[in-house]
Design an enzyme around this catalytic site. Sequence first.
Site, PDB file in Angstrom:
ATOM      1  N   TYR A  69       0.813  -1.211   0.000  1.00 35.66           N
ATOM      2  CA  TYR A  69       0.000   0.000   0.000  1.00 35.66           C
ATOM      3  C   TYR A  69       0.850   1.267   0.000  1.00 35.66           C
ATOM      4  CZ  TYR A  69      -4.082  -2.918   1.102  1.00 35.66           C
ATOM      5  OH  TYR A  69      -5.077  -3.850   1.063  1.00 35.66           O
ATOM      6  N   LYS A 118       4.032 -15.559   2.627  1.00 29.58           N
ATOM      7  CA  LYS A 118       4.057 -16.363   1.392  1.00 29.58           C
ATOM      8  C   LYS A 118       5.518 -16.556   1.012  1.00 29.58           C
ATOM      9  CE  LYS A 118       1.742 -18.398  -1.973  1.00 29.58           C
ATOM     10  NZ  LYS A 118       1.014 -19.662  -1.733  1.00 29.58           N
ATOM     11  N   ASP A 150      -2.558 -18.380   1.810  1.00 24.81           N
ATOM     12  CA  ASP A 150      -3.666 -19.133   1.222  1.00 24.81           C
ATOM     13  C   ASP A 150      -4.188 -20.196   2.183  1.00 24.81           C
ATOM     14  OD1 ASP A 150      -1.162 -20.222   0.856  1.00 24.81           O
ATOM     15  OD2 ASP A 150      -1.520 -20.961  -1.168  1.00 24.81           O
ATOM     16  N   ASP A 174      -5.396  -7.022   5.697  1.00 25.58           N
ATOM     17  CA  ASP A 174      -6.615  -6.393   5.192  1.00 25.58           C
ATOM     18  C   ASP A 174      -7.624  -7.456   4.776  1.00 25.58           C
ATOM     19  OD1 ASP A 174      -8.466  -4.619   4.193  1.00 25.58           O
ATOM     20  OD2 ASP A 174      -7.161  -3.737   2.690  1.00 25.58           O
ATOM     21  N   ASP A 178     -11.073  -9.180   7.199  1.00 23.50           N
ATOM     22  CA  ASP A 178     -12.441  -9.135   6.675  1.00 23.50           C
ATOM     23  C   ASP A 178     -13.053 -10.531   6.651  1.00 23.50           C
ATOM     24  OD1 ASP A 178     -12.177  -6.453   6.374  1.00 23.50           O
ATOM     25  OD2 ASP A 178     -12.779  -6.388   4.277  1.00 23.50           O
TER      26      ASP A 178
END
Length: 286
Positions: A69, A118, A150, A174, A178
């Site tokens: 970001y 990852k 994942d 993020d 959620d």
Amino acid sequence: VGGPKWDGMPGHLRPEAGLLKLRKSLSLYANLRPAILYDVLKDACPLRADLVVGGLDILVMRELTGGIYFGEKGRRTGPNGPEAYDVECYSEMEVERIARAAFEAARHRSKKVTSVDKNNVLESSRLWREVVIRVAADYPDVTLEHMFVDNAAMQLVRNPKQFDVILTSNIFGDILSDEASMVTGSIGMLPSASLSGTGMPGVYEPIHGSAPDIAGKDLANPIATILSLSMMMRHAFTLEQEAAAIDRAVSEVLEAGWRTGDIAKPGERTIGTKEMGRRIVEALKR
């Protein structure tokens, strides 16, 4: 912040840019996102009842001022024509300080940190894991496990009770927070605290967006905002008694059966934003 009317604007003019600048300017690197499923809301959880019996209490510790970001971004002409890029970049310092925040939080909970990365593909994740392992040596009382992002997304819906503190980068946090919000019933239930160093300002907000489609219609769930106030009392002012009183008031209203539409069972009578807020205030006075 945000909404469809800004979708065609360039990135630096979208309202989200202001939120990112606020986080960066105040060095709000530690984003605490507690995902709690109250036992009385187990019917609002989309998972099988046996997976969430007794409720859930997960803390997502999201790094908030680094990563993709805030990395270099732009557009250019590539071999296949116009292309865009966003760079994921972390320094050792950035990883170490969020890792320490996660381990410190775990010491006051169930003493387990799941670091999400990852590192089988991303160099930034390889650095992330190296630093987290190094920091873990200072916390021998806390168990550390590593999980690819994942797999973490899958495990949150397969066996959410295995998690205590989830340590993540900006973009992974993020997304996973959620997902955790829906596991706990509704995104309208999750507060957050964005913190910097001791004694520095913090920002307290629900994790959900502005929901312009229901703005002003007395439909939104106010509980995430109210619980954000509880986090502010606890982290900004060390007013534990006041924070606990807010938490208890929310629990009492939910246990009494009052629901906004997002957490109600099909056919169940619901109340609006204002009425839910009023009932929580009344419970707080008792």
